[in-house]
Motif scaffolding. Structure first.
Motif, PDB file in Angstrom:
ATOM      1  N   VAL A 621       0.849  -1.187   0.000  1.00 17.31           N
ATOM      2  CA  VAL A 621       0.000   0.000   0.000  1.00 17.31           C
ATOM      3  C   VAL A 621       0.884   1.235   0.000  1.00 17.31           C
ATOM      4  N   GLU A 622       0.442   2.278  -0.678  1.00 14.56           N
ATOM      5  CA  GLU A 622       1.143   3.564  -0.717  1.00 14.56           C
ATOM      6  C   GLU A 622       0.145   4.663  -0.373  1.00 14.56           C
ATOM      7  N   LEU A 623       0.460   5.429   0.638  1.00 10.07           N
ATOM      8  CA  LEU A 623      -0.417   6.485   1.130  1.00 10.07           C
ATOM      9  C   LEU A 623       0.315   7.815   1.095  1.00 10.07           C
ATOM     10  N   ASP A 624      -0.453   8.868   0.893  1.00 12.32           N
ATOM     11  CA  ASP A 624       0.144  10.180   0.770  1.00 12.32           C
ATOM     12  C   ASP A 624      -0.845  11.231   1.241  1.00 12.32           C
ATOM     13  N   ALA A 625      -0.360  12.162   2.063  1.00 11.02           N
ATOM     14  CA  ALA A 625      -1.216  13.250   2.544  1.00 11.02           C
ATOM     15  C   ALA A 625      -0.436  14.568   2.494  1.00 11.02           C
ATOM     16  N   VAL A 626      -1.119  15.624   2.090  1.00 12.27           N
ATOM     17  CA  VAL A 626      -0.550  16.972   2.094  1.00 12.27           C
ATOM     18  C   VAL A 626      -1.586  17.897   2.725  1.00 12.27           C
ATOM     19  N   PHE A 627      -1.132  18.789   3.628  1.00 18.40           N
ATOM     20  CA  PHE A 627      -2.056  19.590   4.427  1.00 18.40           C
ATOM     21  C   PHE A 627      -1.499  20.997   4.591  1.00 18.40           C
ATOM     22  N   VAL A 628      -2.412  21.981   4.537  1.00 12.99           N
ATOM     23  CA  VAL A 628      -2.062  23.374   4.798  1.00 12.99           C
ATOM     24  C   VAL A 628      -2.656  23.756   6.147  1.00 12.99           C
ATOM     25  N   PRO A 629      -1.876  23.706   7.234  1.00 14.63           N
ATOM     26  CA  PRO A 629      -2.433  24.005   8.557  1.00 14.63           C
ATOM     27  C   PRO A 629      -2.664  25.493   8.777  1.00 14.63           C
ATOM     28  N   MET A 630      -1.876  26.340   8.095  1.00 15.21           N
ATOM     29  CA  MET A 630      -2.005  27.785   8.233  1.00 15.21           C
ATOM     30  C   MET A 630      -1.365  28.441   7.023  1.00 15.21           C
ATOM     31  N   ALA A 631      -1.629  29.721   6.842  1.00 13.81           N
ATOM     32  CA  ALA A 631      -1.068  30.442   5.710  1.00 13.81           C
ATOM     33  C   ALA A 631       0.456  30.340   5.732  1.00 13.81           C
ATOM     34  N   ASP A 632       1.036  30.118   4.570  1.00  7.76           N
ATOM     35  CA  ASP A 632       2.491  30.047   4.386  1.00  7.76           C
ATOM     36  C   ASP A 632       3.119  28.821   5.034  1.00  7.76           C
ATOM     37  N   MET A 633       2.325  27.814   5.371  1.00  5.21           N
ATOM     38  CA  MET A 633       2.882  26.563   5.883  1.00  5.21           C
ATOM     39  C   MET A 633       2.245  25.394   5.146  1.00  5.21           C
TER      40      MET A 633
END
Length: 802
Positions: A621-633
């Motif tokens: 299995v291959e999993l991937d997550a990308v998240f913007v917790p706040m502006a400029d991060m």
């Protein structure tokens, strides 16, 4: 505070085929959308129904990655293994790949640069400069990418010339290994004609990393440079005579180093020729075996410790002074070529693409075959390789009920190779069978020379059809037919003439003039369904193919070293999803791949053969997550679990210990040399792990930008990569098992608001983890050696933009 587009950096979206990255000004709390040419047509990366990791040009700026091998730290299930020279590079995806040390074997992972297939893995050694994107395609890519993509493909796309404006870029880098690098680019538009030229170049000068304590000379330096020119001609400027777009590319790369010496992990090991470096291991086993009926020791050996009268240094593989060799070590590589790509839009909005290319590759290397200062084994490898390829493709515009593409492909290559394997006088004197030293036959030692001319001719026709059944559901049907002919004209010559047959050391003179033909149908079937506008699911079946060939090394008389084709079938389901506000993306895939007649090399301590390994499978299995917790991060993580194991491989390589047990215990030999056992020792690897295939890989990062003053902003990036333990060699010897490692990288970047310059200080492997990139049994002498992976490293990078 000024807002800038978030640099997505590591675009680990586990979903993209070769892509044209086009970004729009994003909401500061939303991930940038990436538009790509997935399956060679333009799509959002989140709509591509396959497992791919894509790296954009911003990733390379943010991470500081400058060579292909570094991408394995960021890509689930990718492993790039070095060797004794650049030609020995091995690329593996999901645990599957081919070792590059034998020129008779093609790679299982295809590498493409600007759409052109590279016939040898070592042809991708050039630095990653002026990159538009790189995509790692996991699983068989037989339909659209064709030959030698049974395990996957790597597509490297460099930036095309821009007719918009004059631009230039210079990058300077220096690190604590005393390695200096310069990369430069200039883009020149030709007025308002729509034509343009883009020139890039780089040079690397790195101090020697290690000292040879035998002669106080230095080893393993960096000395490489390259140039590339791309010229764009826009033939559509005259509306009355539209000729299309022409893109002409030329490049040249040169490398000349004292590389690549291996570090000895342990000198004290058993030798299947009973010629160990040291006495201890052989003495201990001899004491266990005792004497035969004649009162003589069952195990008799002749060590270099005794015959030469001196000892090697105490081994410490991670000590920079742990190198002790007596032979010259060289690595000279030349790569170059030219390509012309033509694209023309027809009146019905179909697009014609025609890519023609010539590539040239030369490699000259010499190595110490026993990795010690004892005069035992030396080797060399010279390769002169030329390839010519053409691909013609028609692609429909997309968005219709039926979308399609079809094409023809042709490939021809000719490779002249010469390899030498020399056994010196001290070794043939120590090889003693029944009281008969081999030096009686070879008083001056032996030299085996293999001369081979390999020719490959390949033709293919392919097509792919997408049926958009509804707005939310479509199916894809693809098929490729490949015909491939391989010819080998060569010889194996031993000097002096040998009356005994002991490959790869010596044997009767053998001459080859052989050919084989293979063909294959490689289908792809995909079903894609959009649950909502932001959630896509897919299921696919695909097949890959790699033709058979001929072993470069000497084998027993009467054997021509021929091996059969390798095929793979992949079953995969996956999803691509994002929240409605695009602050979070979560993608994944589950796969099962079955390989039939996998082409494997096996080394039994003396002889290196090529064999079809029955069947093997890889699933995970291959999993991937990308998240913007706040502006400029932005933060991201990619997790890969891969279980790669043999299903049917009863002639696998034995460990050295197994070879001795087989000879003295199972065969009940009362004397003699284990390396002469008939039949040779093999082990059944069914159900066992495949080497160089860690089960777990995890990479994660956090990147944050912040305005420091009205004129300056800063950026900090933290990366963590985890690599699970794995075996370094096919025999699964516990002495060649890599421990799991945690790699921590940190980077600080300062830039002005106009982004005309930036400066970065960085550190890699801050925990100074010690591990190996490659490892093997020391031939003939016994013991173990490996390539040490890079340790703790710090550096500074300066970039100037115009």
């Amino acid at each position: 505070m000024a807002k800038r587009p978030l640099l997505l950096g590591l675009t680990l979206l586990v979903t993209a085929l070769p892509s044209w990255s086009q970004t729009v000004q994003p909401d500061p709390l939303a991930l940038e959308e990436v538009v790509v040419t997935a399956t060679k047509r333009v799509e959002s990366i989140q709509e591509v129904p396959m497992s791919v990791t894509a790296f954009t040009s911003e990733f390379f700026k943010d991470s500081g990655v400058t060579n292909l091998s570094q991408l394995q730290d960021y890509t689930p299930s990718l492993k790039i293994t070095p060797g004794t020279d650049s030609n020995s590079t091995s690329i593996r995806i999901r645990g599957i790949g081919s070792v590059g040390t034998n020129v008779g074997i093609d790679p299982s992972v295809g590498t493409f640069i600007d759409g052109v297939y590279q016939g040898r893995a070592g042809m991708s050694i050039g630095d990653l400069i002026d990159i538009e994107r790189i995509e790692i395609l996991r699983g068989p890519q037989g339909t659209l990418y064709g030959k030698n993509t049974a395990a996957g493909a790597i597509s490297i796309i460099t930036k095309a010339p821009s007719p918009e404006a004059l631009a230039a870029e210079v990058e300077l880098q220096y690190n604590t290994d005393e390695r200096a690098e310069v990369h430069a680019m200039v883009n020149v538009p030709f007025g308002d004609t729509g034509h343009a030229m883009r020139l890039t170049g780089y040079a690397i000068d790195g101090d020697h990393l290690y000292e040879n304590t035998y002669n106080n000379e230095d080893l393993n330096n960096a000395n490489k440079w390259g140039v590339k020119s791309r010229i764009l001609f826009d033939g559509d400027t005259n509306p009355d005579r539209r000729l299309g777009e022409f893109l002409f590319t030329m490049d040249y790369t040169k490398e000349d180093t004292d590389c690549c010496a291996l570090a000895v992990i342990d000198y004290d090991g058993l030798s299947t020729l009973n010629t160990p470096s040291l006495n201890a291991a052989s003495a201990a086993l001899s004491a266990q075996l005792g004497n035969n009926a004649q009162g003589n020791p069952i195990l008799e050996w002749h060590s270099f410790e005794d015959s030469e009268g001196f000892l090697p240094p105490s081994p410490n593989a991670f000590d920079d002074d742990n190198y002790w060799v007596n032979a010259d070590i060289t690595n000279e590589v030349t790569i170059g070529g030219a390509a012309l790509e033509w694209n023309r839009d027809l009146s019905n909005e179909n697009t014609l693409t025609f890519i023609n290319a010539w590539r040239h590759y030369e490699s000259k290397s010499a190595y110490d075959g026993d990795f010690t200062a004892y005069d035992a084994v030396t080797g060399s490898q010279d390769i002169d390789f030329d390839q010519y390829s053409s691909e013609f493709r028609i692609t429909s515009p997309g968005g219709e009920t039926i979308d399609y593409q079809a094409g023809l492909y042709a490939f021809y290559s000719k490779m002249d190779s010469q390899g030498t394997f020399r056994q010196a006088v001290p070794l043939v004197t120590n090889i003693n069978v029944g009281g008969f030293p081999l030096s009686n036959l070879f008083p001056d030692g032996t030299l085996n020379t293999d001369d081979n001319i390999y020719k490959t001719t390949s033709y293919a026709a392919f097509g792919q059809l997408i049926w958009n059944i509804t707005d939310n559901f479509n199916t894809t049907f693809g098929l490729r037919y490949t015909y491939e002919r391989k010819e080998r004209d060569g010889s194996q010559i031993t000097t002096p003439v040998s009356v005994i047959d002991i490959p790869p050391v010596a044997g009767p003179d053998v001459y080859y003039d052989e050919a084989r033909n293979d063909d294959d149908w490689s289908p792809t079937i995909i079903a894609r369904y959009f649950v909502t506008a932001d959630i896509m699911t897919y299921a696919s079946i695909s097949r890959g193919f790699k033709s058979g060939g001929f072993n470069q090394r000497r084998e027993l008389e009467g054997r021509n070293g021929e091996f059969d084709p390798e095929t793979s079938t992949n079953y995969e389901i996956g999803w691509k999803s994002s929240t409605e506000n695009r602050r979070l993306q979560f993608n994944g895939s589950l796969y099962f791949t079955n390989y039939d007649d996998f082409q494997a090399q096996a080394f039994d301590g003396n002889n290196l053969t090529v064999t079809n390994a029955g069947s093997m499978e890889s699933y995970g299995v291959e999993l991937d997550a990308v998240f913007v917790p706040m502006a400029d991060m932005v933060a991201g993580a990619a997790i890969g679990y891969n279980k790669a194991e043999y299903q049917d491989f009863d002639n696998g390589q034995c460990t050295i210990q197994q070879s001795f047990n087989y000879y003295f215990v199972e065969l009940d030999a009362q004397g003699g040399v284990p390396g002469t056992a008939v039949p040779a020792c093999t082990q059944d690897l069914a159900g066992k792990a495949i080497d160089n295939a860690p089960e777990w890989t995890v990479s994660s990062y956090v990147q944050y930008e912040h305005d420091l003053t009205a004129d300056l902003f800063g950026k900090v990036r933290v990366e963590h990569n985890y690599i699970d333990s794995f075996y370094l060699d096919q025999d699964l010897d516990p002495n060649l098992e890599n421990d799991s490692v945690n790699l921590l990288n940190l980077r600080f970047t300062l830039s002005n608001m106009e982004q005309t310059w930036e400066a970065a200080i960085w550190g890699q492997n801050l925990l100074d983890e010690e591990y190996y990139a490659f490892g093997l049994d020391i031939p003939v002498m016994g013991g173990y050696a490996g390539v040490v992976a890079p340790g703790e490293l710090y550096g500074i990078t300066l970039r100037l933009y115009y």
